[in-house]
Design a protein around this motif. Structure first.
Motif, PDB file in Angstrom:
ATOM      1  N   GLY A 185       0.797  -1.230   0.000  1.00 14.28           N
ATOM      2  CA  GLY A 185       0.000   0.000   0.000  1.00 14.28           C
ATOM      3  C   GLY A 185       0.823   1.270   0.000  1.00 14.28           C
ATOM      4  O   GLY A 185       0.721   2.061   0.941  1.00 14.28           O
ATOM      5  N   PRO A 186       1.624   1.498  -1.058  1.00 12.73           N
ATOM      6  CA  PRO A 186       2.538   2.651  -1.032  1.00 12.73           C
ATOM      7  C   PRO A 186       1.821   4.003  -0.894  1.00 12.73           C
ATOM      8  O   PRO A 186       2.416   4.958  -0.400  1.00 12.73           O
ATOM      9  N   GLY A 187       0.549   4.068  -1.279  1.00 13.55           N
ATOM     10  CA  GLY A 187      -0.172   5.353  -1.207  1.00 13.55           C
ATOM     11  C   GLY A 187      -0.836   5.612   0.132  1.00 13.55           C
ATOM     12  O   GLY A 187      -1.475   6.652   0.311  1.00 13.55           O
ATOM     13  N   LEU A 188      -0.690   4.676   1.078  1.00 16.76           N
ATOM     14  CA  LEU A 188      -1.386   4.829   2.364  1.00 16.76           C
ATOM     15  C   LEU A 188      -0.508   5.568   3.373  1.00 16.76           C
ATOM     16  O   LEU A 188       0.714   5.639   3.230  1.00 16.76           O
ATOM     17  N   SER A 189      -1.124   6.085   4.421  1.00 19.80           N
ATOM     18  CA  SER A 189      -0.350   6.680   5.510  1.00 19.80           C
ATOM     19  C   SER A 189       0.348   5.558   6.291  1.00 19.80           C
ATOM     20  O   SER A 189      -0.046   4.379   6.192  1.00 19.80           O
ATOM     21  N   ASP A 190       1.344   5.909   7.081  1.00 18.64           N
ATOM     22  CA  ASP A 190       2.078   4.872   7.829  1.00 18.64           C
ATOM     23  C   ASP A 190       1.130   4.084   8.736  1.00 18.64           C
ATOM     24  O   ASP A 190       1.173   2.851   8.783  1.00 18.64           O
ATOM     25  N   ARG A 191       0.240   4.818   9.428  1.00 17.55           N
ATOM     26  CA  ARG A 191      -0.657   4.113  10.359  1.00 17.55           C
ATOM     27  C   ARG A 191      -1.706   3.303   9.597  1.00 17.55           C
ATOM     28  O   ARG A 191      -2.111   2.227  10.016  1.00 17.55           O
ATOM     29  N   GLY A 192      -2.121   3.851   8.447  1.00 16.48           N
ATOM     30  CA  GLY A 192      -3.073   3.109   7.610  1.00 16.48           C
ATOM     31  C   GLY A 192      -2.447   1.813   7.116  1.00 16.48           C
ATOM     32  O   GLY A 192      -3.078   0.746   7.120  1.00 16.48           O
ATOM     33  N   ARG A 193      -1.184   1.904   6.714  1.00 19.79           N
ATOM     34  CA  ARG A 193      -0.469   0.714   6.235  1.00 19.79           C
ATOM     35  C   ARG A 193      -0.312  -0.309   7.361  1.00 19.79           C
ATOM     36  O   ARG A 193      -0.475  -1.511   7.163  1.00 19.79           O
ATOM     37  N   PRO A 347      -1.644  10.890   1.411  1.00 22.78           N
ATOM     38  CA  PRO A 347      -2.489  10.520   2.558  1.00 22.78           C
ATOM     39  C   PRO A 347      -2.388  11.495   3.735  1.00 22.78           C
ATOM     40  O   PRO A 347      -1.311  12.012   4.026  1.00 22.78           O
ATOM     41  N   ARG A 348      -3.517  11.765   4.369  1.00 20.12           N
ATOM     42  CA  ARG A 348      -3.519  12.431   5.676  1.00 20.12           C
ATOM     43  C   ARG A 348      -3.385  11.337   6.727  1.00 20.12           C
ATOM     44  O   ARG A 348      -3.629  10.162   6.435  1.00 20.12           O
ATOM     45  N   ASP A 349      -3.064  11.737   7.935  1.00 15.28           N
ATOM     46  CA  ASP A 349      -2.947  10.718   8.980  1.00 15.28           C
ATOM     47  C   ASP A 349      -4.302  10.509   9.664  1.00 15.28           C
ATOM     48  O   ASP A 349      -4.384  10.403  10.878  1.00 15.28           O
TER      49      ASP A 349
END
Ligand SMILES: Cc1cc2nc3c(=O)[nH]c(=O)nc-3n(C[C@H](O)[C@H](O)[C@H](O)COP(=O)(O)OP(=O)(O)OC[C@H]3O[C@@H](n4cnc5c(N)ncnc54)[C@H](O)[C@@H]3O)c2cc1C
Length: 383
Positions: A185-193, A347-349
């Motif tokens: 998921g390269p387009g996701l936020s760190d926490r989303g990933r 992405p926003r967090d």
């Protein structure tokens, strides 16, 4: 040349999300004595491509017929494959041998799986990009489930994540893994990933990151680092490509074959041709090309329909203005991730997950399929 006394003929080729939106909106924007809209599609059904991972995982999908979707709109539906377009004679040639004359052409042929990026995809993988391949995987599924087969889903983007989660949730007997050329998921936020990683672990999906595939064979995936990931079946989700027709008929296209258009979706080569959806390349916020998505293609259909209607009635068309709001992915039927993004898709967090996100995704998918005729609502282009 347009014949004396005849209304303007618009032929829309391709009845996916973008083409259907263009045709229906145009038919509602103008009177029937002003425009005659013909919609051409290779299949009689409207294929909800955004649900193909559900089909591949063995769910039964009901496809609405295009005849039902255009019923009462005045749109003439032609079910046939487009084989060629003669721009000089303004004719669309069909597989059955007929030709349709147009004054304005809307090119909306969408995209399909890219089976050429790596050797062996066409022979040894199921590319998850069109109905036929998704259905073929679903047909092979019962035997894979019975034998506890090893399924490699290739592609760490949203489609790969959704496909792996859907398969693993529905068929825990399978040994499902997700093979990502770069990260998950390269387009996701760190926490989303992180959330997606946790979901994959919970579902029993093994994630291989930075595992670039060099070849697919009957044995499985041969990575560029020389290692082999054995597989009983490979579901390929990494990359879509567009038909070569636009290039063949001399329209300006980008390196990926997508038609170059102005800010009203009009081809920069031919003022009588518009292009929408995956077939068109449009710069988005920050100058980045809009990604192939029904979320971007449907607003392109709005812009094209409004521009054609405006020009036919002597008004100035509004320019395409698009911004992203969210990336929403399902993680099976009971979980999901709703990731808020900035206008340029970064992405926003901020995100929400779980059943609420799964419900939101389902609503969006239904909305995308059922509402192309609406003139207002979210499909009013944000300025
Ligand atoms: C598994 C999966 C999940 C996805 N999930 C999402 C998501 O969650 N959100 C999102 O925004 N996007 C998602 N997408 C991407 C999205 O489906 C596409 O970007 C979208 O379908 C493009 O719409 P379109 O109208 O341009 O083309 P398409 O939907 O591809 O429609 C093109 C139409 O043209 C027809 N056609 C093609 N060639 C011919 C021909 N020669 N003659 C006649 N007819 C022809 C096709 O049959 C088709 O009906 C997903 C895609 C896949 C595969």
């Amino acid at each position: 040349m347009k014949e004396e006394g005849m209304n303007h003929r618009v032929v829309v080729i391709g009845a996916g999300y973008a083409g259907l939106m263009t045709a229906k909106r145009l038919a509602r924007r103008l009177r029937r004595d002003q425009v005659h809209v013909t919609l051409v599609n290779g299949r009689a059904e409207f294929v909800e491509r955004v649900r193909l991972h559900q089909l591949a995982a063995g769910q039964r999908l009901r496809h609405a017929t295009l005849a039902d979707l255009v019923d009462g709109t005045g749109i003439e539906l032609v079910v046939d494959r487009v084989t060629d377009v003669d721009r000089a004679a303004k004719r669309v040639h069909l597989d059955a041998g007929d030709a349709l004359r147009y004054d304005t052409l809307v090119y909306a042929l969408g995209s399909g799986p890219d089976t050429t990026s790596v050797p062996g995809i066409a022979e040894h993988a199921y590319p998850l990009g069109d109905l036929d391949h998704a259905a073929a995987f679903a047909t092979a599924l019962p035997e894979l489930v019975r034998t506890g087969g090893r399924v490699r889903v290739v592609g760490g983007g949203l489609t790969g994540i959704e496909a792996a989660a859907e398969l693993a949730e529905a068929h825990p007997e399978l040994r499902t893994s997700l093979v990502c050329g770069t990260g998950l998921g390269p387009g996701l936020s760190d926490r989303g990933r992180d959330y997606v990683h946790e979901a994959m672990t919970r579902l029993g999906v093994t994630v291989h990151e930075h595992a670039k595939v060099g070849e697919v064979t009957a044995a499985g995936l041969h990575l560029v680092d020389g290692s082999v990931l054995p597989a009983n079946a490979v579901l390929w989700t990494a990359g879509f490509t567009v038909p070569d027709l636009a290039c063949r008929i001399g329209l300006a296209v980008n390196a990926g074959g997508r038609i170059v258009v102005d800010d009203t979706q009009r081809s920069v080569t031919d003022p009588d041709v518009y292009a929408v959806g995956d077939a068109a390349t449009v710069p988005g916020p920050g100058g980045r090309e809009l990604r192939m998505a029904c979320a971007t293609g449907t607003p392109m259909g709005v812009t094209a329909a409004d521009a054609i209607a405006a020009r036919l009635t002597g008004r100035t068309p509004r320019r395409h203005a698009f911004r992203y709001y969210a990336q929403n992915l399902s993680l099976g039927r009971r979980d999901g991730l709703f990731q808020w993004v900035r206008a340029d898709d970064t992405p926003r967090d901020r995100f929400f997950t779980g059943r609420r996100a799964a419900w939101a995704k389902e609503r969006i998918v239904r909305f995308a399929a059922l509402r192309p005729q609406r003139l207002t609502g979210p499909y009013r282009i944000p300025r």
